[in-house]
Design a protein around this motif. Sequence first.
Motif, PDB file in Angstrom:
ATOM      1  N   TYR A 188      46.391 -56.533 -10.836  1.00  0.00           N
ATOM      2  CA  TYR A 188      45.260 -57.050 -10.070  1.00  0.00           C
ATOM      3  C   TYR A 188      44.246 -57.787 -10.936  1.00  0.00           C
ATOM      4  CZ  TYR A 188      44.014 -52.270 -11.492  1.00  0.00           C
ATOM      5  OH  TYR A 188      43.849 -51.114 -12.196  1.00  0.00           O
ATOM      6  N   GLY A 194      42.523 -53.464  -7.126  1.00  0.00           N
ATOM      7  CA  GLY A 194      43.175 -54.470  -6.296  1.00  0.00           C
ATOM      8  C   GLY A 194      42.450 -55.800  -6.223  1.00  0.00           C
ATOM      9  N   VAL A 195      43.203 -56.796  -5.789  1.00  0.00           N
ATOM     10  CA  VAL A 195      42.676 -58.133  -5.522  1.00  0.00           C
ATOM     11  C   VAL A 195      42.149 -58.156  -4.096  1.00  0.00           C
ATOM     12  CG1 VAL A 195      43.260 -60.588  -5.428  1.00  0.00           C
ATOM     13  CG2 VAL A 195      44.396 -59.090  -7.103  1.00  0.00           C
TER      14      VAL A 195
END
Length: 386
Positions: free
Chosen positions: A110, A143-144
């Motif tokens: 990410y 996370g993205v």
Amino acid sequence: MASAKLPENRWAWVEVDLGAVRRNTRAFKALLRPRAQLMCAVKADAYGHGAVECARAMLSAGASQLAVATVDEGVELRRAGLGCPILMLNESPLESVGTLLEYQVMPSVYTTDFAFAYAEKAVGMGLVGKYHLAVDTGMTRIGVLPEDVVEFRRMIDFHRGIECAGTFTHFATADVIGDWDFRQQGSRFSEAVAALQGAGLETGLVHCDNTPGTVLHPEFHFDMCRAGIGLYGLQPSETCAPRISLEPAMSVRGRVTRVVTPAVGEGVGYGLTYRVVKPNTQIATVPMGYADGLARSLSNHMDVLVNGARARQVGRICMDQFMFAQDLSGLRGYRSVSPVQHGDVVTVMGRDGDEFIGADEIARLRGTINYEVTCNFGIRLDKVYV
């Protein structure tokens, strides 16, 4: 009680019923559609149950992939001869990417710095490093962001050293039926996956359902589900309990190392927080304490099982020992049909006859969750597999 050989060097141990682990795994597998895969979380030494042994049991019962939290956890599984896909549920230090590639442990990705370091190392080793794209849909952990997934993938996908093998997110409130935040996370994830596919980018295996999600939300099973605590027979929430039957796999036991019958008024343990109030009360010692996961906060608040009945733990729980009282006065209260003797088996968690003390009971007394209870017990105590 254990049918396997008990530890010789200490009268305290954890029992793990691998048959229960297999049956729980099959129960989760049965919830999935035929082609959906089951990924089993064996991080934190399988929540205290023993990663290698539990992983083998789960794979034999129909699981196809494993999930860990650290590089070393993945390496341990590989060195034990397990060849299935293994996902690490986060990024690791950049210095570890060579180890990930050597042992074929897939990281979650990410950040661009990690992705490029991983890709460059893979090329240098003549490999292609597989990874899973983590999407932050609202838990705000890793996370993205959904709106950035396409741009992020385009930034890293030009590199020939990496390959996307999966796309996932993690739900924060999957156990809450009708929860708005859960629906929003699910919608964000579905839209992110659709955006990636619309841009012609490979998503690999799409997965988002954790243990409660697998039970309560089949609409989000996608290509794979990630089960964790339920595999060990513990319910992740009250909402799941009516939907799936599970068998606790862990019991925690010790044996009595000393029994005395003090005079009324005598104290027990550090600070003498308990004093004998009845004549003919036995005080028994078990070699297990807070260094073994029996939280000190349980002092004078918990029960144990001995000879098929409950007895009250008394005095402060020590680092390596605790005491309990057995009332033989004939009055009502915590007492068994026979006196406690040196060597008697004492159950801290598990079943003895008709009585049962579960991780949920201990968790309530501690003000925590069953996950923490089993993880703590698994740190130092020897494990016996039955």
